[in-house]
Structures are given as structure tokens and as C-alpha cells.
Write a protein that holds these residues in place. Structure first.
Motif, PDB file in Angstrom:
ATOM      1  N   ARG A  93       0.841  -1.211   0.000  1.00  0.00           N
ATOM      2  CA  ARG A  93       0.000   0.000   0.000  1.00  0.00           C
ATOM      3  C   ARG A  93       0.872   1.255   0.000  1.00  0.00           C
ATOM      4  NH1 ARG A  93      -3.280  -2.915   3.747  1.00  0.00           N
ATOM      5  NH2 ARG A  93      -2.366  -1.753   5.504  1.00  0.00           N
ATOM      6  N   ILE A  94       1.933   1.237   0.793  1.00  0.00           N
ATOM      7  CA  ILE A  94       2.838   2.398   0.834  1.00  0.00           C
ATOM      8  C   ILE A  94       3.444   2.639  -0.543  1.00  0.00           C
ATOM      9  CG2 ILE A  94       5.034   3.254   1.757  1.00  0.00           C
ATOM     10  CD1 ILE A  94       4.357   1.764   4.364  1.00  0.00           C
ATOM     11  N   ILE A  95       3.910   1.568  -1.169  1.00  0.00           N
ATOM     12  CA  ILE A  95       4.556   1.688  -2.486  1.00  0.00           C
ATOM     13  C   ILE A  95       3.568   2.198  -3.528  1.00  0.00           C
ATOM     14  CG2 ILE A  95       5.627   0.374  -4.369  1.00  0.00           C
ATOM     15  CD1 ILE A  95       6.728  -1.513  -2.126  1.00  0.00           C
ATOM     16  N   SER A  96       2.382   1.612  -3.524  1.00  0.00           N
ATOM     17  CA  SER A  96       1.367   2.011  -4.503  1.00  0.00           C
ATOM     18  C   SER A  96       0.988   3.479  -4.351  1.00  0.00           C
ATOM     19  CB  SER A  96       0.133   1.126  -4.345  1.00  0.00           C
ATOM     20  OG  SER A  96      -0.882   1.523  -5.239  1.00  0.00           O
ATOM     21  N   HIS A  97       0.766   3.892  -3.087  1.00  0.00           N
ATOM     22  CA  HIS A  97       0.362   5.279  -2.845  1.00  0.00           C
ATOM     23  C   HIS A  97       1.508   6.245  -3.191  1.00  0.00           C
ATOM     24  CE1 HIS A  97      -1.840   8.606  -1.084  1.00  0.00           C
ATOM     25  NE2 HIS A  97      -0.758   8.924  -0.360  1.00  0.00           N
ATOM     26  N   ALA A  98       2.743   5.884  -2.797  1.00  0.00           N
ATOM     27  CA  ALA A  98       3.889   6.760  -3.075  1.00  0.00           C
ATOM     28  C   ALA A  98       4.104   6.908  -4.575  1.00  0.00           C
ATOM     29  CB  ALA A  98       5.144   6.204  -2.411  1.00  0.00           C
ATOM     30  N   ARG A  99       3.958   5.830  -5.306  1.00  0.00           N
ATOM     31  CA  ARG A  99       4.144   5.893  -6.764  1.00  0.00           C
ATOM     32  C   ARG A  99       3.049   6.730  -7.407  1.00  0.00           C
ATOM     33  NH1 ARG A  99       5.933  -0.416  -8.035  1.00  0.00           N
ATOM     34  NH2 ARG A  99       8.207  -0.036  -8.003  1.00  0.00           N
ATOM     35  N   SER A 100       1.833   6.567  -6.928  1.00  0.00           N
ATOM     36  CA  SER A 100       0.730   7.343  -7.471  1.00  0.00           C
ATOM     37  C   SER A 100       0.952   8.834  -7.254  1.00  0.00           C
ATOM     38  CB  SER A 100      -0.583   6.891  -6.825  1.00  0.00           C
ATOM     39  OG  SER A 100      -1.660   7.693  -7.274  1.00  0.00           O
ATOM     40  N   GLN A 101       1.366   9.189  -6.051  1.00  0.00           N
ATOM     41  CA  GLN A 101       1.608  10.587  -5.722  1.00  0.00           C
ATOM     42  C   GLN A 101       2.791  11.158  -6.517  1.00  0.00           C
ATOM     43  OE1 GLN A 101      -0.990  11.938  -4.426  1.00  0.00           O
ATOM     44  NE2 GLN A 101      -0.250  12.607  -2.390  1.00  0.00           N
ATOM     45  N   SER A 102       3.850  10.373  -6.655  1.00  0.00           N
ATOM     46  CA  SER A 102       5.023  10.864  -7.384  1.00  0.00           C
ATOM     47  C   SER A 102       4.688  11.115  -8.844  1.00  0.00           C
ATOM     48  CB  SER A 102       6.177   9.853  -7.284  1.00  0.00           C
ATOM     49  OG  SER A 102       5.833   8.624  -7.904  1.00  0.00           O
ATOM     50  N   GLU A 103       3.845  10.255  -9.412  1.00  0.00           N
ATOM     51  CA  GLU A 103       3.443  10.441 -10.813  1.00  0.00           C
ATOM     52  C   GLU A 103       2.525  11.653 -10.959  1.00  0.00           C
ATOM     53  OE1 GLU A 103       1.235   7.918 -14.408  1.00  0.00           O
ATOM     54  OE2 GLU A 103       1.695   6.955 -12.489  1.00  0.00           O
ATOM     55  N   TRP A 125       9.566  18.622  -6.042  1.00  0.00           N
ATOM     56  CA  TRP A 125      10.284  18.193  -4.844  1.00  0.00           C
ATOM     57  C   TRP A 125       9.496  17.117  -4.100  1.00  0.00           C
ATOM     58  CZ3 TRP A 125      14.433  17.204  -2.538  1.00  0.00           C
ATOM     59  CH2 TRP A 125      14.599  17.235  -1.143  1.00  0.00           C
ATOM     60  N   ALA A 126       8.195  17.314  -3.980  1.00  0.00           N
ATOM     61  CA  ALA A 126       7.354  16.311  -3.319  1.00  0.00           C
ATOM     62  C   ALA A 126       7.369  15.003  -4.098  1.00  0.00           C
ATOM     63  CB  ALA A 126       5.928  16.846  -3.189  1.00  0.00           C
ATOM     64  N   SER A 127       7.335  15.098  -5.425  1.00  0.00           N
ATOM     65  CA  SER A 127       7.380  13.896  -6.262  1.00  0.00           C
ATOM     66  C   SER A 127       8.658  13.104  -5.992  1.00  0.00           C
ATOM     67  CB  SER A 127       7.301  14.279  -7.743  1.00  0.00           C
ATOM     68  OG  SER A 127       7.415  13.133  -8.557  1.00  0.00           O
ATOM     69  N   ALA A 128       9.789  13.817  -5.883  1.00  0.00           N
ATOM     70  CA  ALA A 128      11.055  13.154  -5.606  1.00  0.00           C
ATOM     71  C   ALA A 128      11.018  12.449  -4.248  1.00  0.00           C
ATOM     72  CB  ALA A 128      12.193  14.170  -5.650  1.00  0.00           C
ATOM     73  N   LEU A 129      10.429  13.091  -3.250  1.00  0.00           N
ATOM     74  CA  LEU A 129      10.360  12.488  -1.922  1.00  0.00           C
ATOM     75  C   LEU A 129       9.464  11.251  -1.909  1.00  0.00           C
ATOM     76  CD1 LEU A 129      10.162  15.697   0.293  1.00  0.00           C
ATOM     77  CD2 LEU A 129      12.136  14.196  -0.066  1.00  0.00           C
ATOM     78  N   TYR A 130       8.399  11.287  -2.690  1.00  0.00           N
ATOM     79  CA  TYR A 130       7.552  10.089  -2.794  1.00  0.00           C
ATOM     80  C   TYR A 130       8.321   8.940  -3.455  1.00  0.00           C
ATOM     81  CZ  TYR A 130       3.178  12.234  -1.199  1.00  0.00           C
ATOM     82  OH  TYR A 130       2.187  12.815  -0.436  1.00  0.00           O
ATOM     83  N   HIS A 131       9.130   9.270  -4.461  1.00  0.00           N
ATOM     84  CA  HIS A 131       9.973   8.228  -5.076  1.00  0.00           C
ATOM     85  C   HIS A 131      10.908   7.624  -4.027  1.00  0.00           C
ATOM     86  CE1 HIS A 131       8.993   8.253  -9.320  1.00  0.00           C
ATOM     87  NE2 HIS A 131       9.136   9.575  -9.404  1.00  0.00           N
ATOM     88  N   GLN A 132      11.459   8.481  -3.181  1.00  0.00           N
ATOM     89  CA  GLN A 132      12.364   7.987  -2.150  1.00  0.00           C
ATOM     90  C   GLN A 132      11.633   7.092  -1.147  1.00  0.00           C
ATOM     91  OE1 GLN A 132      13.718  10.729   0.814  1.00  0.00           O
ATOM     92  NE2 GLN A 132      15.719   9.734   1.017  1.00  0.00           N
ATOM     93  N   LEU A 133      10.423   7.486  -0.777  1.00  0.00           N
ATOM     94  CA  LEU A 133       9.630   6.658   0.126  1.00  0.00           C
ATOM     95  C   LEU A 133       9.334   5.298  -0.490  1.00  0.00           C
ATOM     96  CD1 LEU A 133       6.994   8.844   2.004  1.00  0.00           C
ATOM     97  CD2 LEU A 133       8.220   6.867   2.909  1.00  0.00           C
ATOM     98  N   ALA A 134       8.976   5.295  -1.757  1.00  0.00           N
ATOM     99  CA  ALA A 134       8.722   4.028  -2.443  1.00  0.00           C
ATOM    100  C   ALA A 134       9.983   3.165  -2.449  1.00  0.00           C
ATOM    101  CB  ALA A 134       8.263   4.296  -3.873  1.00  0.00           C
ATOM    102  N   ALA A 135      11.140   3.807  -2.656  1.00  0.00           N
ATOM    103  CA  ALA A 135      12.403   3.066  -2.659  1.00  0.00           C
ATOM    104  C   ALA A 135      12.645   2.420  -1.296  1.00  0.00           C
ATOM    105  CB  ALA A 135      13.555   3.998  -3.025  1.00  0.00           C
ATOM    106  N   SER A 136      12.395   3.157  -0.217  1.00  0.00           N
ATOM    107  CA  SER A 136      12.591   2.614   1.123  1.00  0.00           C
ATOM    108  C   SER A 136      11.714   1.390   1.363  1.00  0.00           C
ATOM    109  CB  SER A 136      12.283   3.687   2.168  1.00  0.00           C
ATOM    110  OG  SER A 136      13.184   4.768   2.079  1.00  0.00           O
ATOM    111  N   ALA A 137      10.460   1.471   0.931  1.00  0.00           N
ATOM    112  CA  ALA A 137       9.545   0.340   1.114  1.00  0.00           C
ATOM    113  C   ALA A 137       9.972  -0.848   0.260  1.00  0.00           C
ATOM    114  CB  ALA A 137       8.124   0.772   0.767  1.00  0.00           C
TER     115      ALA A 137
END
Length: 365
Positions: free
Chosen positions: A53-63, A74-86
Motif C-alpha cells: 500500500r505504501i509503495i502504490s500510494h507513493a508511486r501514485s503521488q510521485s506520478e 520536490w514532493a514527487s522526488a520524496l515520494y519516489h524515495q519513500l517508495a524506494a525505502s519500502a
């Protein structure tokens, strides 16, 4: 590796979320919420559904935010980073690396953060087995990060990776500046020697090895130095290194004593080889057989120690009763002016059927 990368990405997330373009309150709240969820997933027991769920939501937001203003970027980049962590928590290092690659491409990301993500991406691609890509990224990071506190650590990592890929010349190019800093660890010293040897820099490698040797060095380090000296054609140095290791008690077996003797013979110190042979024979460390006795006789002969050489050849001939050995003794004795011993030895050789000894005996009539 996965746990370390996950912690690294999370710590970077908390440090950068407020470090660049001001973000809308709802985005900050959403990012913090996702980060909290991710932090609650203990390593080794994370809930796959929560991570998905974290990955899906982070990817959706980054896109969604990718085409917006600088704050959105900048927010998009941070969502990519969150997805990477998950994704790291899921063991998907390659997918995590791709997320960081996307994060780095956002135009509003500061250079300092781009470089952090560049290094993290390189580490992830290395963990995922994309070694060539990882090497290229580490090289890029190093070219842009001179003076960084992690520069030396990363450069040594790159040298090791290049060596593992047998890209010796490239490894040497990155290695040389590191050597100028000195104070190498044992692991770094070993890596240095491997690279230098494979690039034909045997003398340089030997110099570094000898510089690092001391009473605390392991036996393998002494063996390696002696072997490298042999490869470099410095046989005297090889013998001296092995001798020092022997005296320090790093080497002590009969086979190692025999190697020491052979090195002294090859390195131009036959008297020392003979002394080791005498000591080994006296203690029974080496057997008093034909091979050992012949080696002792040869060593004293090369050392031109007349009494010891003639005595050693006499002892050998008495054991082997070989006409050749008696003749050798006679010829040596004759050459050194010991005519009585020479005649006796040559007579024995002649009695054993050696025609050459008969010819030599003519010198006494």
C-alpha cells in the motif's frame, strides 16, 4: 545490506523533507504518515500488504506531482524515495534503485541531495547484481563528490568492485590517489597488492608490502611478500623476507624451513642455506637422507666454504656410494689443493668403475 539501505533511506527522508521547496500542509502530512507507517514495519517481520500500500500510494503521488511546480517536483522526488525505502524492505533492490533514479531526475532537487541518492542508487544496484551500472554510478558520484567525508570509503569500494571484475587498469587509476593518503588497513593493503600485481606493478606492490610488514603481521602477509619478491625477480629480498618471518616465529614447519633454504640458495646466500640445513639435520627436523645431504653439500660448495663443503660431500658419498659423488668430491678437493683427500676420493670412484676418475688420477703420478 537491505536493512542498512532501508535505514539510510529513512534517515535521509527525515532530513530532507523540509530542506528544500516549501510543501503544502497536506503533502507534508501525507509524507509523514507514510514514513511513520514504514518506520513501524520492523525489519524481517514487515507486513507485505502494508508495504504494498505504501509503495502504490507513493508511486501514485510521485506520478501525479511530476508535472507540477517546483514544490510539486520536490514532493514527487520524496515520494519516489519513500517508495524506494519500502521496496528495500521487500527485498526489491533493483526496483528501489529505479525509484531513486527517478527521484534524481526531478529538476527542483538540490545537487547535494542528488549526490546522496546517486550513491544510494549505486549501492542498491550493486546489491541487485547490476555491477556494471553500479560501478558507473559510483564513478559518477566520486567525480562529483571530492572532499565528501565518504569519498575515501566509496573509492575503496569502487577499487574492490573493479578488481572483482578484473578491470585492473581502471582499478589502478582510482587506487593511486588513495595510496598517497597512506595508513592502509590490512584489507586495503591486500587489495592494493592484488591490483598492483595484476597491472604489472610488482616492484611497487612489493614496496607497499614490505612497508606494512612488522612483528604483528600475519604469516600470510610474509609469504605474500616473499612470493611477490620472487615474481619481481628479487630473489635476495625473497630470502630476506622469509628469513625475517622465520626468526619472528611466523614460519616454523619443516616445509617452510626447506623453502627458506631454497630461497637462500636462489637468492645468493648459500652459506645461510647451509647453516639452516645443518640445524635442521641436527634436530631431526629434516631427514638425513640423500636429498637433504646433497642439498647441504651443494650449499656449502656454493658458499665456497672448503672444509664444510668437502665434509658434506664426503658424508654424501659415503651414504650413496655413487661413483659420481666420489668423483665430485675428488675434483673439488683437487681444485682446492687438498690433494690427499682428492686422490682417495678419486681412487674410490675409479674402483666403482668411473672412467673419468681414472683420468683424474693421472694427475697424481
Amino acid at each position: 545490506m537491505q536493512r542498512w539501505v532501508a535505514i539510510m533511506l529513512l534517515s535521509a527522508m527525515s532530513a530532507t523533507a523540509v530542506a528544500n521547496e516549501p510543501l503544502p500542509g497536506d503533502i507534508i502530512q501525507d509524507l509523514n504518515g507514510l514514513q511513520s507507517q514504514l518506520a513501524s514495519q520492523a525489519n524481517g517481520s514487515a507486513d507485505p500488504e502494508v508495504l504494498s500500500r505504501i509503495i502504490s500510494h507513493a508511486r501514485s503521488q510521485s506520478e501525479r506531482l511530476a508535472g507540477g511546480n517546483r514544490a510539486d517536483q520536490w514532493a514527487s522526488a520524496l515520494y519516489h524515495q519513500l517508495a524506494a525505502s519500502a521496496l528495500v524492505r521487500q527485498g526489491e533492490n533493483l526496483a528501489a534503485a529505479d525509484e531513486l533514479a527517478s527521484a534524481r531526475q526531478r529538476p527542483s532537487v538540490p545537487d547535494s541531495q542528488v549526490r546522496r541518492w546517486l550513491r544510494d542508487e549505486a549501492s542498491l544496484r550493486r546489491a541487485a547484481g547490476e555491477r556494471d551500472e553500479a560501478i558507473a554510478l559510483f564513478e559518477q558520484w566520486l567525480s562529483e563528490s571530492s572532499g565528501n567525508e565518504r569519498y575515501a570509503e566509496t573509492a575503496w569500494l569502487l577499487v574492490r568492485m573493479l578488481a572483482e571484475e578484473e578491470r585492473w587498469k581502471a582499478a589502478l587509476e582510482w587506487l593511486v590517489p588513495l595510496l598517497e593518503q597512506g595508513d592502509l588497513s590490512a584489507e586495503q593493503q591486500t587489495l592494493t597488492n592484488v591490483v598492483l600485481r595484476h597491472t604489472g606493478e610488482n616492484e611497487q606492490a612489493l614496496s607497499w608490502l614490505l612497508k606494512g610488514l612488522n612483528a604483528e603481521s600475519e604469516a600470510d602477509a610474509w609469504r605474500q611478500a616473499a612470493g611477490l619478491a620472487q615474481q619481481a625477480g628479487q630473489l635476495g629480498v625473497a630470502a630476506a623476507v622469509w628469513e625475517a618471518a622465520w626468526q619472528l616465529g611466523k614460519l616454523s614447519t619443516p616445509d617452510e624451513r626447506l623453502t627458506l633454504i631454497q630461497l637462500h640458495l636462489a637468492g645468493g646466500t648459500p652459506a645461510r642455506a647451509a647453516e639452516h640445513l645443518e640445524a635442521a639435520l641436527e634436530t631431526g627436523e629434516l631427514p638425513s637422507n640423500e636429498e637433504t645431504l646433497r642439498l647441504r653439500a651443494t650449499a656449502w660448495q656454493q658458499a665456497k666454504h672448503i672444509d664444510n663443503a668437502l665434509g658434506a660431500w664426503q658424508a654424501l658419498a659415503e651414504v650413496t656410494q655413487s661413483a659420481d659423488d666420489w668423483r665430485q668430491l675428488g675434483q673439488l678437493a683437487y681444485g682446492w689443493g687438498r690433494n690427499e683427500q682428492a686422490e682417495a676420493a678419486l681412487t674410490t670412484a675409479a674402483n666403482l668403475g668411473d672412467p673419468q676418475a681414472e683420468e683424474w688420477l693421472a694427475n697424481f703420478h
